[in-house]
Motif scaffolding. Sequence first.
Motif, PDB file in Angstrom:
ATOM      1  N   ASN A  21       0.726  -1.337  -0.025  1.00 48.68           N
ATOM      2  CA  ASN A  21       0.051   0.082   0.016  1.00 48.68           C
ATOM      3  C   ASN A  21       0.897   1.288   0.062  1.00 48.68           C
ATOM      4  O   ASN A  21       0.578   2.329  -0.738  1.00 48.68           O
ATOM      5  CB  ASN A  21      -0.955   0.064   1.245  1.00 48.68           C
ATOM      6  CG  ASN A  21      -1.892  -0.908   1.085  1.00 48.68           C
ATOM      7  OD1 ASN A  21      -2.353  -1.455   0.017  1.00 48.68           O
ATOM      8  ND2 ASN A  21      -2.667  -1.570   2.201  1.00 48.68           N
ATOM      9  N   LEU A 344      -5.252   7.027   1.861  1.00 53.16           N
ATOM     10  CA  LEU A 344      -6.113   6.540   0.836  1.00 53.16           C
ATOM     11  C   LEU A 344      -5.953   4.946   0.675  1.00 53.16           C
ATOM     12  O   LEU A 344      -6.796   4.228   0.765  1.00 53.16           O
ATOM     13  CB  LEU A 344      -6.150   7.064  -0.513  1.00 53.16           C
ATOM     14  CG  LEU A 344      -7.077   6.736  -1.705  1.00 53.16           C
ATOM     15  CD1 LEU A 344      -8.636   7.014  -1.415  1.00 53.16           C
ATOM     16  CD2 LEU A 344      -6.770   7.312  -2.767  1.00 53.16           C
ATOM     17  N   PHE A 345      -4.502   4.680   0.398  1.00 55.15           N
ATOM     18  CA  PHE A 345      -4.294   3.438   0.202  1.00 55.15           C
ATOM     19  C   PHE A 345      -4.274   2.212   1.447  1.00 55.15           C
ATOM     20  O   PHE A 345      -4.370   1.352   1.258  1.00 55.15           O
ATOM     21  CB  PHE A 345      -2.944   3.213  -0.499  1.00 55.15           C
ATOM     22  CG  PHE A 345      -3.257   3.660  -2.192  1.00 55.15           C
ATOM     23  CD1 PHE A 345      -3.797   2.707  -3.116  1.00 55.15           C
ATOM     24  CD2 PHE A 345      -2.529   4.710  -2.648  1.00 55.15           C
ATOM     25  CE1 PHE A 345      -3.940   3.234  -4.183  1.00 55.15           C
ATOM     26  CE2 PHE A 345      -3.135   5.180  -3.686  1.00 55.15           C
ATOM     27  CZ  PHE A 345      -3.658   4.563  -4.814  1.00 55.15           C
ATOM     28  N   LEU A 349      -8.481   1.911   0.962  1.00 53.05           N
ATOM     29  CA  LEU A 349      -8.427   1.028  -0.281  1.00 53.05           C
ATOM     30  C   LEU A 349      -7.629  -0.249   0.315  1.00 53.05           C
ATOM     31  O   LEU A 349      -6.782  -0.879  -0.391  1.00 53.05           O
ATOM     32  CB  LEU A 349      -7.593   1.687  -1.472  1.00 53.05           C
ATOM     33  CG  LEU A 349      -8.400   2.391  -2.340  1.00 53.05           C
ATOM     34  CD1 LEU A 349      -7.577   3.111  -3.410  1.00 53.05           C
ATOM     35  CD2 LEU A 349      -9.647   1.855  -2.814  1.00 53.05           C
ATOM     36  N   GLU A 350      -7.366  -0.443   1.687  1.00 54.28           N
ATOM     37  CA  GLU A 350      -6.567  -1.406   2.279  1.00 54.28           C
ATOM     38  C   GLU A 350      -6.797  -2.862   1.825  1.00 54.28           C
ATOM     39  O   GLU A 350      -5.911  -3.659   1.832  1.00 54.28           O
ATOM     40  CB  GLU A 350      -6.844  -1.351   3.866  1.00 54.28           C
ATOM     41  CG  GLU A 350      -8.053  -1.775   4.252  1.00 54.28           C
ATOM     42  CD  GLU A 350      -8.267  -2.015   5.728  1.00 54.28           C
ATOM     43  OE1 GLU A 350      -7.002  -2.225   6.283  1.00 54.28           O
ATOM     44  OE2 GLU A 350      -9.080  -1.752   6.365  1.00 54.28           O
ATOM     45  N   MET A 352      -7.514  -3.380  -1.432  1.00 55.39           N
ATOM     46  CA  MET A 352      -7.598  -3.607  -2.722  1.00 55.39           C
ATOM     47  C   MET A 352      -6.630  -4.707  -3.372  1.00 55.39           C
ATOM     48  O   MET A 352      -6.859  -5.271  -4.248  1.00 55.39           O
ATOM     49  CB  MET A 352      -7.218  -2.306  -3.632  1.00 55.39           C
ATOM     50  CG  MET A 352      -7.174  -2.097  -5.130  1.00 55.39           C
ATOM     51  SD  MET A 352      -7.303  -0.396  -5.520  1.00 55.39           S
ATOM     52  CE  MET A 352      -6.034   0.302  -5.119  1.00 55.39           C
TER      53      MET A 352
ATOM     54  N   TYR B  82     -15.118   4.543  -5.976  1.00 54.01           N
ATOM     55  CA  TYR B  82     -14.413   3.358  -6.003  1.00 54.01           C
ATOM     56  C   TYR B  82     -13.878   2.535  -4.790  1.00 54.01           C
ATOM     57  O   TYR B  82     -14.145   1.590  -4.360  1.00 54.01           O
ATOM     58  CB  TYR B  82     -13.008   3.558  -6.996  1.00 54.01           C
ATOM     59  CG  TYR B  82     -12.360   2.183  -7.409  1.00 54.01           C
ATOM     60  CD1 TYR B  82     -12.757   1.148  -7.863  1.00 54.01           C
ATOM     61  CD2 TYR B  82     -11.037   2.033  -6.477  1.00 54.01           C
ATOM     62  CE1 TYR B  82     -12.057  -0.093  -7.889  1.00 54.01           C
ATOM     63  CE2 TYR B  82     -10.251   0.909  -6.442  1.00 54.01           C
ATOM     64  CZ  TYR B  82     -10.745  -0.034  -7.487  1.00 54.01           C
ATOM     65  OH  TYR B  82     -10.129  -1.411  -7.531  1.00 54.01           O
ATOM     66  N   ALA B  83     -13.259   3.686  -3.923  1.00 53.82           N
ATOM     67  CA  ALA B  83     -13.042   3.495  -2.523  1.00 53.82           C
ATOM     68  C   ALA B  83     -14.083   2.813  -1.739  1.00 53.82           C
ATOM     69  O   ALA B  83     -14.177   1.913  -1.065  1.00 53.82           O
ATOM     70  CB  ALA B  83     -12.286   4.148  -1.840  1.00 53.82           C
ATOM     71  N   SER B  84     -15.075   3.655  -1.797  1.00 52.60           N
ATOM     72  CA  SER B  84     -16.260   3.216  -0.781  1.00 52.60           C
ATOM     73  C   SER B  84     -17.521   2.159  -1.171  1.00 52.60           C
ATOM     74  O   SER B  84     -17.901   1.525  -0.687  1.00 52.60           O
ATOM     75  CB  SER B  84     -16.815   4.441  -0.243  1.00 52.60           C
ATOM     76  OG  SER B  84     -17.107   5.572  -1.233  1.00 52.60           O
ATOM     77  N   GLN B  87     -14.685  -1.082  -3.436  1.00 53.65           N
ATOM     78  CA  GLN B  87     -13.859  -1.648  -2.486  1.00 53.65           C
ATOM     79  C   GLN B  87     -14.172  -1.746  -1.276  1.00 53.65           C
ATOM     80  O   GLN B  87     -13.665  -2.244  -0.251  1.00 53.65           O
ATOM     81  CB  GLN B  87     -12.428  -0.927  -2.348  1.00 53.65           C
ATOM     82  CG  GLN B  87     -11.667  -1.132  -3.772  1.00 53.65           C
ATOM     83  CD  GLN B  87     -11.072  -2.521  -3.887  1.00 53.65           C
ATOM     84  OE1 GLN B  87     -10.788  -3.218  -2.861  1.00 53.65           O
ATOM     85  NE2 GLN B  87     -10.829  -2.970  -5.201  1.00 53.65           N
ATOM     86  N   GLY B  89     -14.311   0.510   1.017  1.00 54.75           N
ATOM     87  CA  GLY B  89     -13.414   0.866   2.241  1.00 54.75           C
ATOM     88  C   GLY B  89     -14.343   1.938   2.932  1.00 54.75           C
ATOM     89  O   GLY B  89     -15.339   2.185   3.070  1.00 54.75           O
ATOM     90  N   SER B  94     -11.642   7.797   3.179  1.00 56.11           N
ATOM     91  CA  SER B  94     -11.726   8.092   2.039  1.00 56.11           C
ATOM     92  C   SER B  94     -11.729   9.416   1.594  1.00 56.11           C
ATOM     93  O   SER B  94     -10.846  10.363   0.853  1.00 56.11           O
ATOM     94  CB  SER B  94     -12.452   7.256   0.931  1.00 56.11           C
ATOM     95  OG  SER B  94     -12.606   7.748  -0.458  1.00 56.11           O
TER      96      SER B  94
END
Lengths: 377, 323, 511
Positions: A21, A344-345, A349-350, A352, B82-84, B87, B89, B94
Amino acid sequence: MSVPHAKLPGWAEYGLIPLVNLAVAFLISGLVVLIVGESPLEAAYHMINGAFGRGEYIGFTLYYTTTFIFTGLAVAVAFHCGLFNIGGEGQAYIGGIGVALACLSFDHTLPWYLVFPIAILGAAFFGALWALIPGWLLARRGSHIVITTIMFNFIAASLMNYLLNKVFKPLGSMSLETRTFDAGGQLPKLDWLMSIFGLSVGTAPFNISFLLALLAAFGVWVLIWRTRLGYEMRTMGHSPAAARYAGIKEAKIIVITMMISGGLAGMMALNPIMGEQFRMQLDFVQGAGFVGIAVALMGRSHPAGIIPAALLFGMLYQGGAEISFEMPSISRDMIVIIQGLVILFAGALEHMFRPAITRLVLGLSPKTRNVAATKGA
Amino acid sequence: MDFFQVFIELAQSTVRLSTPLILAALAGLFTERAGVFDIGLEGKMLGAAFAAGCVAYISQSVMMGLFAAVLVSVLLSLVHGYASITQRGSQIVSGVAINFVVAGSTVILGEAWFRQGGRTPALTEDGRFGRITLPFADAVREVPILGPLYSGLLSGHSPLTYLAFLMVPASWWILYRTRFGLRLRAVGENPGAVDTAGISVIWLRYRAVICCGILCGIAGAYLSLAANAGFTKGMTAGKGYIALAALIFAKWRPKNILFACLLFGFLDAFAIRYQGYAFPLIGRVPVQFMQALPYILTVILLAGFIGKAIPPKAGGVPYVKER
Amino acid sequence: MSELAIELQGIDKSFGLVHANRNINLKVRKGTIHGIIGENGAGKSTLMSILYGFYQADHGDILVDGRKADIRDPNAAIAAGIGMVHQHFMLVENFTVLENIMLGAEESQILNAGITKARAELKRLEKEYALEVDPDAVIEELPVGIQQRVEILKALYRRADILILDEPTGVLTPAEADHLFRILEQLKAEGKTVLLITHKLREIMAITDEVSVMRRGEMVATRTTKETSVEELAELMVGRRVLLRVEKGEAKPADVKLSVKNLTVRDSRGVTMVDDVSFDIRAGEIVGIAGVAGNGQSELLEAISGIRRAKSGTVLLNGKPIDVTGHADPAELRKRGLAHVPEDRHHVGLVLKFEESENAILGYHDDPKYRKGMLLDIDAIRADAEEKIAAYDIRPPNPRLKTANFSGGNQQKIVLAREMERDPDVLVIGQPTRGVDVGAIEFIHRRIIEMRDQGKAVLLVSVELDEIRALSDRILVMFAGRVVGERTPDASEGELGLLMAGVEGRKEAAE
């Protein structure tokens, strides 16, 4: 039980995934550097060199690290109780009042080692106070803690602006800050610690509050995993229904957790006020409260992860200053980008890259695959 | 100065200051009613304002600037989506991330491209939104009461201001009178109901997030193309958070959003105008207090002391099919 | 009438390591009510979710009206004429009935046009099937039975010819259930096909034409209802003839340990769930509470154990009052000798993310024996956990393993060990064997009897009537929040069933 995540071995879970990440966050930051028309490799070189190249640089890096340990711990403690305290910024800011009051009252009369404990208590008290209100509002009135703590950041900014203007500013002064403290309000530097490693701290404000930060990290570990309070906090964080069943007083735990979290954030104020500036300035927190979110996410809310994560951000802040000196088109705002990308990552987005990493790790070693299979069955 | 004149001026600046708040709060309305919380309004606005400033300067076209603002804001929304959504998340995390990435990159890129301390070059008239003078505004100026109201308050705003105020009933209509709105509100309350009705939860939420991006983009463009002549570093200055506060204060309803934003805009206008002014009886009101008032009011509302703000039930929770 | 509405061929579905459906074949004839029965976790809901396009099968085909149908999502299912009433209603609670019915079938981009049409269509459906609802009522203000009617209307509005109902009576009162069955008969008369999923044999016998039995992810048999019996179906469901008879001696009731007087409890919506309930439990006896789920048993347990605040009434524990209407504190009640095995172990009784040893002290974590100075004594906690693991044969015997990684039966043993090993005076148990494997059931039943023989007062709540009859010394039947009768365990299943259905009870209460 949707698509279950196969269980990864510890080194992949706590080592590989955060690293991947982080690498992606840096890669994208590198792209930004490219867009700006500079060389990412050169930037990286200046970053590392600026953070660790000389004793003095290391001193600065550790100075920032100190700040981020406090704010990272603050966010992490709240996470364990299932609370998202986004108000570390405001709590640290208000915590400054406690430090300033202690120093302004005693800096002429008492030596630093007596003022320091008073200032610690003051910082923790005011930081806790500022977190207490959102905590209480959640516990008693059900107000969403994320929103209230954001609001309290802004209210803190206005309040401090007012206080520095009307209360703390010496007569006749134009700038929004307290007077400069006497010797009693100045923390000693840790040059002895640096000299053990043959390094000189130089002008870097690397001071004794670093040791306090390490102590706080240990204290948080003990609190979370070795005390009844920590047990109750974690129970609440995982399952509020189970906490109610166990007779854990929800409201009490929420308020106490928020106060501990706010107190830790408040203690961050010691470092810049008593350790660097020897006065309280407008906006001395400079976003450290928000960096705490990134640090806690990176460090997976565990002190053993938070310290390296804080060091990473300390490196970014100090190294970033060096980059902006050597490469004028890359200002320190670059760090803010990296910080955002890390959040974020490592945060949103952990998961992803998890499926790919899981396939890779479990695919590479059949032994771990078998272990995973039997555990799941 | 006569009281009525003061009132007109105060009202006019209230309208001006409310405009970005209304647009951003409506943006938040679309995504949050669909169950995606968004504390990244600030970042999207800032990114949009920057894009608008850059493109309007380079192209010397205000419409290109607006288009760029919307584009950037929508792209940022898609990252959040995309993140929430995809994915699953944390939506809060985010949003925080996007705010930081934008805050940093607008400065870095602005400095690299224009070297004006994080500003974009000042825009000429072609690169900005002018003010619309309503028909007969000059002619009726001298008519008592109604004249100043018409020519001073209603007339003379940027087209984006009129758009913002029009968007309030428009948003209401979309949310409560169209199929898209019905589904959007449903997905924020019970995504399971939407899924079993054969509608894609994911696509629906993405569309909501895109709506949010468009409106945030317009809000950002307003800042750099209408309220100012170009982008300056950190120019949103917390407006995204005020809009978020207004959204909550309005209990996620379009009509209330108008009033909440006007109230918060008024507080701002009032603080600017009466900075350091001693009032009879209360004396001098600290400007900082006026600045903090929107946040304080929102906290009081959240505490349930004035009504109860009930957020959309599925808000903040990624949708996972039950088993 | 031998045309097939639905045919499933070789449906197979796995979730990770769980094989939920194995090679399922099923034929459902048009215009019939077809029951699918099986225990909890037998794979019924998964199968129906596949039929409704909510999940995709790994293998196998679905035929609707004899044609192969590719049901990729609920949309495709709706298009194929399949409607579903989910166990947990899929309704938007702050929407009106009309809005809920229209959702996903609005006809046009702008609502207004569709609304008029929908109203008219709704009127027609109401008349045709005797499904009265006020189209402008808001869902959250309607009783559950009516909400379910809205779900059925939703399906009919979408012109469903095949209606799947997943455990539809779980939340209904018997009167509401009767009404539902009349509706289903009506639907059948109109030529619709109904698939009724349930684990209640009585319902199958009462209403279905044919019945298919599922067991552990497999379809084990299909019978014509008229030609089968409750006994045969029960055997098919369980796999072998289980005689739920637990060896136990005579109860020797002594002093009253728990005394409940005029207890009334309301739920969060303000609906009275426990209505003026009174009973005593003595040391050395097991009092079982029988009833259809949702008749107030859960709320009764929660109020007694201090998790839910009661509206009025008193509860005496060892002769001393519990502040049930005020701030009863579960932690304090434990100290006073009340142990509680909650109905929902996943969310209430355990923290699944904790290590086993951490769960073994949940609720007792302030016991001085787990403390060393100000800190928790981790060694003592783990040693304690190991003792319990040995005593209750919890597998795998690892106190540091995450609780989520234990099977249902072993998880339940963790809870039981924690609550029973404290030597409580009163033991309150909800659903002791829900989701527990057969081997563990016997073990758990034996422990409960042992507790009684040691002189504990045991209050047992279970929706499994067999379990209540096997364990209890006295049976109280709850219906609509009231205790409608008391029986001995010799009472016949039929007699208890009538009480549970509220039929006999009303007479008795009136006398």
